[in-house]
Structures are given as structure tokens and as C-alpha cells.
Write a protein that holds these residues in place. Structure first.
Motif, PDB file in Angstrom:
ATOM      1  N   UNK A   4      45.582  18.991  59.368  1.00 35.82           N
ATOM      2  CA  UNK A   4      44.473  18.913  58.071  1.00 35.82           C
ATOM      3  C   UNK A   4      44.215  20.276  57.561  1.00 35.82           C
ATOM      4  N   UNK A   5      44.126  21.062  58.330  1.00 38.21           N
ATOM      5  CA  UNK A   5      43.960  22.561  57.693  1.00 38.21           C
ATOM      6  C   UNK A   5      45.231  23.022  57.163  1.00 38.21           C
ATOM      7  N   UNK A  10      47.898  24.165  51.616  1.00 34.89           N
ATOM      8  CA  UNK A  10      49.116  23.839  50.973  1.00 34.89           C
ATOM      9  C   UNK A  10      48.461  23.272  49.675  1.00 34.89           C
ATOM     10  N   UNK A  11      47.503  22.505  49.601  1.00 36.30           N
ATOM     11  CA  UNK A  11      46.899  21.973  48.434  1.00 36.30           C
ATOM     12  C   UNK A  11      46.313  22.945  47.820  1.00 36.30           C
ATOM     13  N   UNK A  12      45.631  23.763  48.155  1.00 36.14           N
ATOM     14  CA  UNK A  12      45.082  24.904  47.625  1.00 36.14           C
ATOM     15  C   UNK A  12      45.824  25.727  46.877  1.00 36.14           C
ATOM     16  N   UNK A  13      47.113  26.172  47.742  1.00 35.25           N
ATOM     17  CA  UNK A  13      48.016  26.945  47.104  1.00 35.25           C
ATOM     18  C   UNK A  13      48.592  26.298  45.688  1.00 35.25           C
ATOM     19  N   UNK A  14      48.921  24.831  46.119  1.00 37.57           N
ATOM     20  CA  UNK A  14      49.523  24.208  44.569  1.00 37.57           C
ATOM     21  C   UNK A  14      48.613  24.288  43.503  1.00 37.57           C
ATOM     22  N   UNK A  21      46.503  30.484  38.345  1.00 38.43           N
ATOM     23  CA  UNK A  21      45.170  31.122  38.979  1.00 38.43           C
ATOM     24  C   UNK A  21      45.804  32.257  40.109  1.00 38.43           C
ATOM     25  N   UNK A  22      45.173  33.244  39.942  1.00 36.40           N
ATOM     26  CA  UNK A  22      45.246  34.326  40.975  1.00 36.40           C
ATOM     27  C   UNK A  22      43.971  34.853  41.574  1.00 36.40           C
ATOM     28  N   UNK A  23      43.748  35.388  42.779  1.00 34.08           N
ATOM     29  CA  UNK A  23      42.439  36.030  43.444  1.00 34.08           C
ATOM     30  C   UNK A  23      42.509  37.131  44.073  1.00 34.08           C
ATOM     31  N   UNK A  24      41.355  37.981  43.630  1.00 38.13           N
ATOM     32  CA  UNK A  24      41.188  39.083  44.512  1.00 38.13           C
ATOM     33  C   UNK A  24      39.972  38.869  45.466  1.00 38.13           C
ATOM     34  N   UNK A  25      40.116  39.136  46.736  1.00 37.99           N
ATOM     35  CA  UNK A  25      39.286  38.834  47.856  1.00 37.99           C
ATOM     36  C   UNK A  25      38.489  40.157  48.376  1.00 37.99           C
ATOM     37  N   UNK A  26      37.459  39.747  49.201  1.00 37.34           N
ATOM     38  CA  UNK A  26      36.793  41.057  49.942  1.00 37.34           C
ATOM     39  C   UNK A  26      36.383  42.033  49.164  1.00 37.34           C
ATOM     40  N   UNK A  27      35.856  41.962  48.096  1.00 35.20           N
ATOM     41  CA  UNK A  27      35.065  42.905  47.165  1.00 35.20           C
ATOM     42  C   UNK A  27      33.743  43.229  47.469  1.00 35.20           C
ATOM     43  N   UNK A 102      46.322  38.059  44.919  1.00 38.09           N
ATOM     44  CA  UNK A 102      47.141  37.227  45.611  1.00 38.09           C
ATOM     45  C   UNK A 102      47.361  35.961  44.816  1.00 38.09           C
ATOM     46  N   UNK A 103      48.520  35.219  45.014  1.00 35.33           N
ATOM     47  CA  UNK A 103      48.588  34.052  44.265  1.00 35.33           C
ATOM     48  C   UNK A 103      47.725  32.900  44.964  1.00 35.33           C
ATOM     49  N   UNK A 104      46.972  33.050  45.888  1.00 38.27           N
ATOM     50  CA  UNK A 104      46.298  31.916  46.610  1.00 38.27           C
ATOM     51  C   UNK A 104      45.354  32.631  47.827  1.00 38.27           C
ATOM     52  N   UNK A 105      44.343  31.940  47.855  1.00 37.23           N
ATOM     53  CA  UNK A 105      43.306  32.817  48.987  1.00 37.23           C
ATOM     54  C   UNK A 105      43.992  33.111  50.176  1.00 37.23           C
ATOM     55  N   UNK A 106      43.885  34.119  51.108  1.00 39.03           N
ATOM     56  CA  UNK A 106      44.531  34.385  52.333  1.00 39.03           C
ATOM     57  C   UNK A 106      43.477  33.984  53.260  1.00 39.03           C
TER      58      UNK A 106
END
Length: 106
Positions: A4-5, A10-14, A21-27, A102-106
Motif C-alpha cells: 500500500x505504501x 507511485x500514485x503521488x509520482x504519477x 508539478x515539482x517540489x522543494x522540501x525541507x525549507x 525534485x519531480x515528486x516528494x522524497x
């Protein structure tokens, strides 16, 4: 990683790929506020109510808009801030402020 994880990841990446969309994390909190303030000074319109984060604020979000571009700004006390938006804006923000986009959350 459970099935399930893995499916959720994979669903989030899709979803990110489908919507471009792209993302910058941990600011960090200080940089998060600095970036929002600088974008507003550059003519981006702030949607939602923007207040400085207080020590009791655990979740908060707003949108920055300019023309047809939208940048989603999210704050979560546990994981710091993140910015989500179109590739050209996110990669430009990352280059300007020294973040990894990143192209998806890490």
C-alpha cells in the motif's frame, strides 16, 4: 515497504508527473518566510491569509499567483516548509536559493 505504501508513492509520482508539478522540501522557517516575502515584493499575489508562523502553528499553507502560474506554499512543523509548482518556477526558485528541486516528494 508495504504494498500500500508503494502504491501510494507511485500514485503521488504519477500525479506530479501528470500535472507537471515539482517540489522543494525541507525549507527552514526563516528561509520559508524570506522567500514568500520576496515573491510578494516581485508582484506575486498572495492568496489566503499570510501571518508569521508562531510557535504553536503546526500546519499552514497559502498560494502565490502571478499570471497563470501558481506556487503552493506549505508549512508543517514536523517537516518544515515546502513549495510545489510548475517545473520552471520550482527549478528557478531552487537555483536562486540553493535548494534541490525534485519531480515528486522524497
Amino acid at each position: 515497504m508495504s504494498l500500500f505504501a508503494l502504491l501510494g508513492q507511485k500514485l503521488t509520482e504519477f500525479k506530479y508527473q501528470y500535472y507537471g508539478l515539482n517540489i522543494i522540501q525541507e525549507v527552514s522557517e526563516e528561509r520559508f518566510h524570506q522567500i514568500i516575502s520576496q515573491y510578494v515584493e516581485r508582484g506575486w499575489e498572495l492568496s489566503g491569509e499570510y501571518n508569521e508562523l508562531e510557535s504553536g502553528t503546526s500546519l499552514w499553507s497559502c498560494k502565490l499567483r502571478k499570471g497563470t502560474s501558481t506556487l503552493q506554499c506549505n508549512w508543517d512543523e514536523a517537516i518544515d516548509g515546502n513549495f510545489i509548482g510548475p517545473e520552471r518556477i520550482i527549478f528557478g526558485l531552487g537555483k536562486e536559493y540553493g535548494f534541490t528541486a525534485n519531480k515528486a516528494p522524497q
